[in-house]
Design a protein around this motif. Sequence first.
Motif, PDB file in Angstrom:
ATOM      1  N   ASN A   1      20.644  68.759  45.805  1.00 44.93           N
ATOM      2  CA  ASN A   1      20.953  69.251  47.141  1.00 44.93           C
ATOM      3  C   ASN A   1      20.015  68.695  48.202  1.00 44.93           C
ATOM      4  OD1 ASN A   1      23.053  70.834  46.155  1.00 44.93           O
ATOM      5  ND2 ASN A   1      21.670  72.506  45.629  1.00 44.93           N
TER       6      ASN A   1
ATOM      7  N   ARG B   1      24.424  60.745  43.927  1.00 45.16           N
ATOM      8  CA  ARG B   1      24.544  62.196  43.990  1.00 45.16           C
ATOM      9  C   ARG B   1      25.771  62.595  43.204  1.00 45.16           C
ATOM     10  NH1 ARG B   1      24.578  66.409  49.139  1.00 45.16           N
ATOM     11  NH2 ARG B   1      24.126  68.243  47.855  1.00 45.16           N
TER      12      ARG B   1
ATOM     13  N   HIS C   1      30.222  70.452  45.043  1.00 45.51           N
ATOM     14  CA  HIS C   1      29.763  70.597  46.430  1.00 45.51           C
ATOM     15  C   HIS C   1      30.939  70.674  47.384  1.00 45.51           C
ATOM     16  CE1 HIS C   1      25.682  70.048  45.155  1.00 45.51           C
ATOM     17  NE2 HIS C   1      25.906  68.826  44.692  1.00 45.51           N
TER      18      HIS C   1
ATOM     19  N   TYR D   1      31.180  66.448  53.534  1.00 49.58           N
ATOM     20  CA  TYR D   1      30.193  66.236  52.470  1.00 49.58           C
ATOM     21  C   TYR D   1      29.642  64.806  52.511  1.00 49.58           C
ATOM     22  CZ  TYR D   1      28.473  65.437  47.723  1.00 49.58           C
ATOM     23  OH  TYR D   1      27.703  65.088  46.643  1.00 49.58           O
TER      24      TYR D   1
ATOM     25  N   THR E   1      25.721  64.126  53.501  1.00 51.02           N
ATOM     26  CA  THR E   1      24.878  63.531  52.465  1.00 51.02           C
ATOM     27  C   THR E   1      24.328  62.185  52.920  1.00 51.02           C
ATOM     28  OG1 THR E   1      26.194  64.613  50.750  1.00 51.02           O
ATOM     29  CG2 THR E   1      24.801  62.786  50.063  1.00 51.02           C
TER      30      THR E   1
ATOM     31  N   SER F   1      21.660  62.773  55.542  1.00 57.10           N
ATOM     32  CA  SER F   1      20.443  63.358  54.959  1.00 57.10           C
ATOM     33  C   SER F   1      19.629  62.308  54.210  1.00 57.10           C
ATOM     34  CB  SER F   1      20.820  64.505  54.019  1.00 57.10           C
ATOM     35  OG  SER F   1      19.683  64.989  53.335  1.00 57.10           O
TER      36      SER F   1
ATOM     37  N   LEU G   1      28.321  58.739  46.010  1.00 57.97           N
ATOM     38  CA  LEU G   1      28.777  60.105  45.758  1.00 57.97           C
ATOM     39  C   LEU G   1      29.832  60.055  44.665  1.00 57.97           C
ATOM     40  CD1 LEU G   1      29.148  61.150  49.499  1.00 57.97           C
ATOM     41  CD2 LEU G   1      27.109  61.228  48.057  1.00 57.97           C
TER      42      LEU G   1
END
Length: 426
Positions: free
Chosen positions: A306, A330, A336, A366, A370, A373, A390
Amino acid sequence: MGGGQSHHVDWAAIHARERAEAEARARAEAARQEAERAAQAARAEAERLRREAEAARQRFQAEQAEAARRAQAAREEAERQRREREQAEQAARAAREAAEARARQEQQRAEQLAREAEEERRRKIAAEEAARQAALAAKQEQERQQRVREEENRRLQAQKEAAERAAQKAAEEAKQAQAAREDAERKLQEGTRPVVTPTPEEYSAFRAKIQHTQGFFHVAISGIAGSGKSSLVNAFRGKHNMDFDAAAVGVNETTLTVARYPDPNPSNRFIWYDVPGAGTLKVPDWKYFNQQGLFVFDCILVVVNNRFTATDVAILTNARRFGIPAFIVRSKADQHIKNLMKDMGYDSDDEGGNKASYFARARDQYVAETTRSIRTNLQEAKLPDQPVYLVTNVALQAVVTGKTPKKMLDEVKLLTDLAGTAPRYP
């Protein structure tokens, strides 16, 4: 006879008919007799032909017998000539071999005499050389002793100078060691983790530990504990978590040592490694890279959860330091996205809900969150920007096994980029 009709017999016609019949019988008898004579003549001719054929057959058999006799005589003559020729060749070969043997013996005797003469000449030269060397050695020994005395004097002087330099160097090293201790203590107080370079012995030990094999691409699946590394290893190998040869998965960290999993596909030259999770009491984050021997792998996948942690930064930083390709992955993307769908108001029990619409919105959010981030964390860690992949284990496992999942993110791109990083093995 009154009132009756008179009958007249034509005797002439009767006689004519009888004569005709008699003539016909005579002709038939003559024809029969002629046929019998012809048949008898034919039988006589056939008998003559048979006797001639029998005579011809007997002549042919006699000729065959004579030919066979002559052929046998010819074979016997040829065999006799062959034996005589072989005997002549054997006699010639024996004579040649005897002559060659005598020639070899003569040559060997000549060579032996030549060797003995050469040996005698060498012994004479060696004796002369030994005498010369003895005289030279005596002279050299005198010169050597002189050099030894001079060298001893120089060595004593050099030892004295070396002792003075060593004392000076020891003082400087003591000063540097003190400064290094003070710097290490300062860095530890500031929270800076030390950088440790593995020794050649550690390289060899870790390569042996992971069974590093020439011609294969060794990929480490690393990251913090609970990030889904084991399930990701299974997906890369086309396995389900419950398969008998799959990597163990669980709520708690199940991987305590580096586990080696060759790819089930013989043509796929990848070996996957499930590395114990970092950030536990057993594996401190700042020692994770070196303690797990990540420096011996060909490629490292950093599985993030996360949030982007200091462990992830440490792995990426050390991977760059060692020149090892590193991918940020990830996993658990499906979970998620489901959580985001619930946050958006999607109710799985509502049959009238627009699931596809909710999924598309949650997936886009998402991906955006992601990516943003990871980019921010890389900038803060002063690391260059790089993509984050992802993936969901279900979709990845389906792609690996040749299927086309309904919902995909970066599974195909991750596999493609991994294959592009690996060298082409023969």
